[in-house]
Design a protein around this motif. Structure first.
Motif, PDB file in Angstrom:
ATOM      1  N   MET A 145     -28.537 -77.548 -70.059  1.00  0.00           N
ATOM      2  CA  MET A 145     -27.714 -76.356 -70.063  1.00  0.00           C
ATOM      3  C   MET A 145     -27.699 -75.766 -68.655  1.00  0.00           C
ATOM      4  SD  MET A 145     -27.048 -76.460 -73.290  1.00  0.00           S
ATOM      5  CE  MET A 145     -27.346 -78.247 -73.323  1.00  0.00           C
ATOM      6  N   PHE A 146     -26.534 -75.584 -68.095  1.00  0.00           N
ATOM      7  CA  PHE A 146     -26.366 -75.086 -66.730  1.00  0.00           C
ATOM      8  C   PHE A 146     -25.959 -73.613 -66.779  1.00  0.00           C
ATOM      9  CE2 PHE A 146     -26.668 -79.436 -65.929  1.00  0.00           C
ATOM     10  CZ  PHE A 146     -26.758 -79.674 -64.560  1.00  0.00           C
ATOM     11  N   ARG A 147     -26.753 -72.786 -66.076  1.00  0.00           N
ATOM     12  CA  ARG A 147     -26.505 -71.345 -66.077  1.00  0.00           C
ATOM     13  C   ARG A 147     -26.232 -70.827 -64.667  1.00  0.00           C
ATOM     14  NH1 ARG A 147     -31.121 -68.788 -70.128  1.00  0.00           N
ATOM     15  NH2 ARG A 147     -30.406 -69.796 -72.071  1.00  0.00           N
ATOM     16  N   PRO A 148     -25.043 -71.123 -64.127  1.00  0.00           N
ATOM     17  CA  PRO A 148     -24.727 -70.614 -62.790  1.00  0.00           C
ATOM     18  C   PRO A 148     -24.475 -69.114 -62.802  1.00  0.00           C
ATOM     19  CG  PRO A 148     -22.812 -71.674 -63.745  1.00  0.00           C
ATOM     20  CD  PRO A 148     -23.954 -71.915 -64.697  1.00  0.00           C
ATOM     21  N   GLY A 149     -24.657 -68.474 -61.660  1.00  0.00           N
ATOM     22  CA  GLY A 149     -24.319 -67.067 -61.492  1.00  0.00           C
ATOM     23  C   GLY A 149     -23.024 -66.972 -60.702  1.00  0.00           C
ATOM     24  N   PHE A 150     -23.112 -66.385 -59.509  1.00  0.00           N
ATOM     25  CA  PHE A 150     -21.939 -66.345 -58.630  1.00  0.00           C
ATOM     26  C   PHE A 150     -21.745 -67.726 -58.028  1.00  0.00           C
ATOM     27  CE2 PHE A 150     -20.139 -66.032 -54.384  1.00  0.00           C
ATOM     28  CZ  PHE A 150     -18.960 -65.347 -54.639  1.00  0.00           C
ATOM     29  N   ILE A 151     -20.519 -68.244 -58.117  1.00  0.00           N
ATOM     30  CA  ILE A 151     -20.224 -69.596 -57.643  1.00  0.00           C
ATOM     31  C   ILE A 151     -19.347 -69.532 -56.400  1.00  0.00           C
ATOM     32  CG2 ILE A 151     -19.168 -71.810 -58.209  1.00  0.00           C
ATOM     33  CD1 ILE A 151     -19.641 -71.125 -61.174  1.00  0.00           C
ATOM     34  N   ASN A 152     -19.784 -70.211 -55.354  1.00  0.00           N
ATOM     35  CA  ASN A 152     -18.943 -70.383 -54.172  1.00  0.00           C
ATOM     36  C   ASN A 152     -18.143 -71.666 -54.359  1.00  0.00           C
ATOM     37  OD1 ASN A 152     -17.763 -70.290 -51.660  1.00  0.00           O
ATOM     38  ND2 ASN A 152     -19.542 -71.101 -50.583  1.00  0.00           N
ATOM     39  N   PRO A 153     -16.819 -71.582 -54.554  1.00  0.00           N
ATOM     40  CA  PRO A 153     -16.054 -72.769 -54.915  1.00  0.00           C
ATOM     41  C   PRO A 153     -15.805 -73.740 -53.771  1.00  0.00           C
ATOM     42  CG  PRO A 153     -14.597 -70.890 -54.706  1.00  0.00           C
ATOM     43  CD  PRO A 153     -15.991 -70.362 -54.546  1.00  0.00           C
ATOM     44  N   GLY A 154     -15.933 -73.301 -52.539  1.00  0.00           N
ATOM     45  CA  GLY A 154     -15.593 -74.161 -51.421  1.00  0.00           C
ATOM     46  C   GLY A 154     -14.099 -74.179 -51.169  1.00  0.00           C
ATOM     47  N   LYS A 155     -13.664 -75.159 -50.392  1.00  0.00           N
ATOM     48  CA  LYS A 155     -12.266 -75.211 -49.979  1.00  0.00           C
ATOM     49  C   LYS A 155     -11.513 -76.324 -50.701  1.00  0.00           C
ATOM     50  CE  LYS A 155     -13.398 -73.593 -45.302  1.00  0.00           C
ATOM     51  NZ  LYS A 155     -13.334 -73.899 -43.852  1.00  0.00           N
ATOM     52  N   ASP A 156     -10.194 -76.230 -50.638  1.00  0.00           N
ATOM     53  CA  ASP A 156      -9.285 -77.296 -51.070  1.00  0.00           C
ATOM     54  C   ASP A 156      -9.269 -77.550 -52.570  1.00  0.00           C
ATOM     55  OD1 ASP A 156      -8.649 -77.725 -48.359  1.00  0.00           O
ATOM     56  OD2 ASP A 156     -10.370 -79.075 -48.141  1.00  0.00           O
ATOM     57  N   LEU A 157      -9.718 -76.574 -53.371  1.00  0.00           N
ATOM     58  CA  LEU A 157      -9.618 -76.701 -54.818  1.00  0.00           C
ATOM     59  C   LEU A 157      -8.576 -75.703 -55.317  1.00  0.00           C
ATOM     60  CD1 LEU A 157     -13.388 -77.051 -55.794  1.00  0.00           C
ATOM     61  CD2 LEU A 157     -11.693 -78.871 -55.498  1.00  0.00           C
ATOM     62  N   LYS A 158      -7.676 -76.154 -56.158  1.00  0.00           N
ATOM     63  CA  LYS A 158      -6.518 -75.336 -56.503  1.00  0.00           C
ATOM     64  C   LYS A 158      -6.750 -74.392 -57.680  1.00  0.00           C
ATOM     65  CE  LYS A 158      -4.499 -78.986 -59.395  1.00  0.00           C
ATOM     66  NZ  LYS A 158      -3.322 -79.873 -59.578  1.00  0.00           N
ATOM     67  N   ASN A 159      -7.820 -74.609 -58.452  1.00  0.00           N
ATOM     68  CA  ASN A 159      -8.023 -73.826 -59.663  1.00  0.00           C
ATOM     69  C   ASN A 159      -9.070 -72.734 -59.519  1.00  0.00           C
ATOM     70  OD1 ASN A 159      -6.129 -75.337 -61.169  1.00  0.00           O
ATOM     71  ND2 ASN A 159      -7.642 -76.932 -61.522  1.00  0.00           N
ATOM     72  N   THR A 160      -9.375 -72.359 -58.289  1.00  0.00           N
ATOM     73  CA  THR A 160     -10.351 -71.295 -58.050  1.00  0.00           C
ATOM     74  C   THR A 160      -9.824 -69.974 -58.592  1.00  0.00           C
ATOM     75  OG1 THR A 160     -11.128 -72.395 -56.049  1.00  0.00           O
ATOM     76  CG2 THR A 160     -11.651 -70.058 -56.279  1.00  0.00           C
ATOM     77  N   HIS A 161     -10.652 -69.265 -59.349  1.00  0.00           N
ATOM     78  CA  HIS A 161     -10.265 -67.956 -59.877  1.00  0.00           C
ATOM     79  C   HIS A 161      -9.960 -67.000 -58.731  1.00  0.00           C
ATOM     80  CE1 HIS A 161     -12.900 -68.879 -63.658  1.00  0.00           C
ATOM     81  NE2 HIS A 161     -11.798 -69.576 -63.619  1.00  0.00           N
ATOM     82  N   GLY A 162      -8.977 -66.143 -58.948  1.00  0.00           N
ATOM     83  CA  GLY A 162      -8.610 -65.177 -57.923  1.00  0.00           C
ATOM     84  C   GLY A 162      -9.776 -64.315 -57.481  1.00  0.00           C
ATOM     85  N   PHE A 163     -10.647 -63.961 -58.428  1.00  0.00           N
ATOM     86  CA  PHE A 163     -11.821 -63.152 -58.110  1.00  0.00           C
ATOM     87  C   PHE A 163     -12.679 -63.829 -57.055  1.00  0.00           C
ATOM     88  CE2 PHE A 163     -16.395 -62.601 -59.039  1.00  0.00           C
ATOM     89  CZ  PHE A 163     -16.538 -61.263 -58.738  1.00  0.00           C
ATOM     90  N   TYR A 164     -12.905 -65.137 -57.232  1.00  0.00           N
ATOM     91  CA  TYR A 164     -13.756 -65.857 -56.293  1.00  0.00           C
ATOM     92  C   TYR A 164     -13.065 -66.034 -54.947  1.00  0.00           C
ATOM     93  CZ  TYR A 164     -17.140 -66.868 -59.937  1.00  0.00           C
ATOM     94  OH  TYR A 164     -18.094 -66.749 -60.915  1.00  0.00           O
ATOM     95  N   LYS A 165     -11.769 -66.247 -54.962  1.00  0.00           N
ATOM     96  CA  LYS A 165     -11.035 -66.352 -53.704  1.00  0.00           C
ATOM     97  C   LYS A 165     -11.154 -65.060 -52.906  1.00  0.00           C
ATOM     98  CE  LYS A 165      -7.468 -69.670 -55.121  1.00  0.00           C
ATOM     99  NZ  LYS A 165      -6.016 -69.873 -55.357  1.00  0.00           N
ATOM    100  N   PHE A 166     -11.129 -63.946 -53.629  1.00  0.00           N
ATOM    101  CA  PHE A 166     -11.126 -62.633 -52.973  1.00  0.00           C
ATOM    102  C   PHE A 166     -12.463 -62.313 -52.321  1.00  0.00           C
ATOM    103  CE2 PHE A 166     -11.578 -57.949 -53.192  1.00  0.00           C
ATOM    104  CZ  PHE A 166     -10.535 -57.603 -52.341  1.00  0.00           C
ATOM    105  N   ILE A 167     -13.571 -62.738 -52.948  1.00  0.00           N
ATOM    106  CA  ILE A 167     -14.874 -62.337 -52.414  1.00  0.00           C
ATOM    107  C   ILE A 167     -15.708 -63.499 -51.894  1.00  0.00           C
ATOM    108  CG2 ILE A 167     -14.942 -60.349 -53.962  1.00  0.00           C
ATOM    109  CD1 ILE A 167     -17.079 -61.827 -55.582  1.00  0.00           C
ATOM    110  N   SER A 168     -15.137 -64.708 -51.814  1.00  0.00           N
ATOM    111  CA  SER A 168     -15.929 -65.859 -51.374  1.00  0.00           C
ATOM    112  C   SER A 168     -16.459 -65.698 -49.953  1.00  0.00           C
ATOM    113  CB  SER A 168     -15.107 -67.148 -51.482  1.00  0.00           C
ATOM    114  OG  SER A 168     -13.968 -67.083 -50.653  1.00  0.00           O
ATOM    115  N   TRP A 169     -15.787 -64.876 -49.149  1.00  0.00           N
ATOM    116  CA  TRP A 169     -16.262 -64.658 -47.783  1.00  0.00           C
ATOM    117  C   TRP A 169     -17.622 -63.955 -47.766  1.00  0.00           C
ATOM    118  CZ3 TRP A 169     -17.167 -59.646 -46.079  1.00  0.00           C
ATOM    119  CH2 TRP A 169     -16.640 -58.618 -46.875  1.00  0.00           C
TER     120      TRP A 169
END
Length: 221
Positions: A149-173
Motif C-alpha cells: 500500500m503506497f501512501r504518498p503525500g505531496f507529489i512533485n510530478p516532474g516535467k513533460d507529463l500531461k495529466n498533472t493536476h492543476g493544483f500541483y502545476k500551480f505549487i510545484s515550484w
C-alpha cells in the motif's frame, strides 16, 4: 526479474507517472493499461484495453493472464461524495479488479495507491481515510504473492507529463521548500513508479509504505 505489469489509472497524474517509469525501465518488459479512454501513449512495450465498466471485468478477463504485477493508480476524489458513493468507487471497484487479477495471476504483486493519512483502523472521523483504510486492509488479506500500500503525500510530478493536476502545476515550484521543511511528506512521481518496480522485484520489509518508505524503496536495486 522480468516484470509484466498491469496499470490502472494511467490517464490520471499518478498512473501516467508510473506508466512513464515502467516504459523506461529495462526490467519491465510488457505493460498493459486498462482505461475508460485512450491514454494517448504509444510504445513497443505497451498494450491498451479500453474498458468502460470496472465493476465488471469478465468481458476482458481473457486478456489479463500472465502478468506478475498490478500498479493500481485509479481513484476518485471524495469531494462532494457521501460515504456510500465513495465506497462504491473506491472499495467496491478496487475489489472487483483485484479479485479478478488474483484469480488469473496468483503470483502477482499488487501495489495500491491510497494516500498519507489513510486510516488502517477504519474508525476515524475522516470518511475518505476510513474507506481507503478498509480497501488497504482487504487487499492485504488477499492471497496475492505480495501486496503493498503506497501512501504518498505531496507529489512533485516532474516535467513533460500531461495529466498533472492543476493544483500541483500551480505549487510545484515550492517542492524544494516542502522537501526541506517536511521531508517525510513529499515525494516525486518518479520515486513512486520506481518504488513500485523495486518492491515487485525485491520485496520490502513493510507492506504499508509511507513517504520515507517510498523514497527508500525507490533507491533499492
Amino acid at each position: 526479474m522480468e516484470i509484466k505489469a498491469i496499470i490502472t489509472g494511467s490517464t490520471g497524474m499518478v498512473g501516467e507517472g508510473v506508466l512513464h517509469e515502467c516504459l523506461q525501465h529495462p526490467d519491465v518488459t510488457a505493460v498493459l493499461v486498462i482505461n475508460r479512454k485512450p491514454c494517448g501513449v504509444t510504445h513497443p512495450k505497451l498494450k491498451e484495453i479500453i474498458h468502460k465498466d470496472f465493476f465488471d471485468m469478465l468481458p476482458i478477463a481473457a486478456q489479463l493472464h500472465d502478468y506478475n504485477a498490478c500498479y493500481f493508480c485509479l481513484g476518485v476524489s471524495s469531494i462532494g461524495m457521501k460515504e456510500p458513493e465513495y465506497t462504491r468507487f473506491t472499495y467496491d471497484l478496487t475489489m472487483e479488479v483485484a479479485k479478478t487479477l488474483q484469480t488469473l495471476n496468483p503470483e502477482m504483486t499488487f501495489c495500491y495507491v491510497s494516500g498519507a493519512g489513510t486510516d488502517s483502523t477504519e474508525q476515524g472521523r475522516s470518511m475518505w481515510a476510513r474507506v481507503k483504510g478498509r480497501t488497504e486492509n482487504a487487499l492485504l488479506n488477499m492471497p496475492f504473492k505480495a501486496a503493498y500500500m503506497f501512501r504518498p503525500g505531496f507529489i512533485n510530478p516532474g516535467k513533460d507529463l500531461k495529466n498533472t493536476h492543476g493544483f500541483y502545476k500551480f505549487i510545484s515550484w515550492m517542492y524544494p521548500f516542502f522537501k526541506r521543511v517536511t521531508p517525510n511528506y513529499v515525494i516525486t512521481l518518479s520515486e513512486i513508479g520506481l518504488a513500485m518496480i523495486n518492491v515487485t522485484k525485491n520485496g520490502y520489509p513493510k507492506h504499508i509504505l509511507e513517504v520515507p518508505d517510498i523514497a527508500k524503496a525507490a533507491q533499492s536495486i
